[in-house]
Design a protein around this motif. Structure first.
Motif, short mmCIF file in Angstrom:
data_model
loop_
_atom_site.label_atom_id
_atom_site.label_comp_id
_atom_site.label_asym_id
_atom_site.label_seq_id
_atom_site.Cartn_x
_atom_site.Cartn_y
_atom_site.Cartn_z
N GLN A 116 0.82 -1.21 0.00
CA GLN A 116 0.00 0.00 0.00
C GLN A 116 0.86 1.27 0.00
O GLN A 116 0.59 2.22 -0.74
CB GLN A 116 -0.90 -0.04 1.25
CG GLN A 116 -1.97 1.04 1.28
CD GLN A 116 -2.52 1.19 2.69
OE1 GLN A 116 -2.71 0.18 3.40
NE2 GLN A 116 -2.78 2.42 3.11
N ARG A 117 1.94 1.26 0.81
CA ARG A 117 2.82 2.44 0.88
C ARG A 117 3.51 2.69 -0.46
O ARG A 117 3.70 3.85 -0.85
CB ARG A 117 3.90 2.25 1.96
CG ARG A 117 3.38 2.43 3.37
CD ARG A 117 4.53 2.39 4.36
NE ARG A 117 5.36 3.60 4.32
CZ ARG A 117 6.51 3.73 4.98
NH1 ARG A 117 6.99 2.71 5.69
NH2 ARG A 117 7.20 4.84 4.90
N ASP A 164 0.90 4.49 -2.43
CA ASP A 164 0.50 5.78 -1.88
C ASP A 164 1.62 6.81 -1.90
O ASP A 164 1.37 8.00 -2.11
CB ASP A 164 0.04 5.61 -0.42
CG ASP A 164 -1.26 4.81 -0.33
OD1 ASP A 164 -1.80 4.49 -1.40
OD2 ASP A 164 -1.69 4.51 0.80
#
Lengths: 198, 198
Positions: A130-131, A134
């Protein structure tokens, strides 16, 4: 009868549970603490209370911090598009001591281990994927231990992130100051394979 | 930047001052404590506070205690006319672990040392002479370390007490250069049983 008053025996028992201390060294440490009551014992008790009250995991990377988000994740300077993946906070501190990495970290909280029943969900792995999306990460540097579990985890992460960003890992080779005669065959093999033109 | 928040660095610095721990093992211990916050860190902080608040020297023998007078000095059973002289509390605990001595103790608080400028007044020596008279002591057993300073102190005490009571010392079973706290119970027992007049 016990050798010391109850309060002191309790402290010895607790100290003996620290890594690196056994019952005998715990006794020595406690006697030392009692002698240095004002200079060391009280400050230590207060420092432990302060850490117990304030220490928590950074919600972003898993580092130890006293706020919501750790200093590294809060620093805009560290947002350079690279993410260094480590197994635990001790490894993050080791990287910071080297002082050569200027991006942010991601602390897995361990390695994948079929034997110990540690799957991707037990680690901070979904959060890593996810990072990468993002935060616009372009390179993930794997700084995992050169153990079987560490390398298995490295390959799993490389597969997961394929096509999303480039994935690199720390070079393997002869440590600085190392003597060939004391190195294992695996390290020598890795160093030979990764040889570079001088 | 420092590797960890200030509260945690403070705790690491204090832990690194414990005997047996260096900066690296202190960092490991602190990370371990943070992971075991409820089970170990808080209880340890409380136990240290409790010991800091309650531990003191027994006014009679110099043992560590939480009251005015230690358990051994308060126990009527231990008043058998013999007094065991040790250098410090760790040695008293070592004797108690052997479980073979049933009298009371006298903790000197060190040894005579010309080099370090430790004379009889710096130790609990005048108090020893007084106790021999006051408590009707018939035998003083010297359980001092088999170091040069320990043996010098033993001979000084034997001279001081000459004619007041018999003075014995642990048998040479204690290895030369050895310290009581590191000996096994069997050796301490053998040495106590084979004590000889000086």
């Amino acid at each position: 009868m016990s050798q010391a008053p109850r309060e002191i025996e309790t402290l010895i028992d607790l100290m003996a549970r620290l890594p690196g201390l056994g019952p005998r060294s715990a006794r020595r440490a406690v006697l030392y603490l009692i002698r240095k009551r004002g200079l060391l014992l009280r400050p230590l008790a207060e420092a432990m209370q302060a850490v117990a009250d304030s220490a928590r995991e950074c919600v972003v990377c898993g580092n130890v911090t006293t706020g919501e988000v750790c200093e590294i994740c809060s620093s805009e300077k560290r947002a350079n598009g690279t993410l260094c993946v480590v197994e635990d906070v001790a490894d993050l501190w080791a990287m910071e001591r080297a002082g050569v990495f200027s991006g942010r970290y991601h602390v897995l909280g361990g390695t994948l281990s079929a034997l110990d029943g540690v799957g991707p969900e037990e680690l901070r792995l979904p959060k890593l994927v996810q990072r990468v999306a993002d935060e616009g990460i372009t390179e993930v540097i794997l700084a995992l231990n050169a153990t079987i579990d560490g390398q298995t985890t490295a390959h799993y992460i490389a597969d997961e992130l394929e096509g999303r960003c480039s994935v690199t890992s720390l070079a393997q080779g002869v440590p600085i100051g190392g003597e060939l005669d004391y190195l294992d065959e695996g390290t020598i093999t890795a160093a030979l394979k990764a040889r570079k033109a001088l």
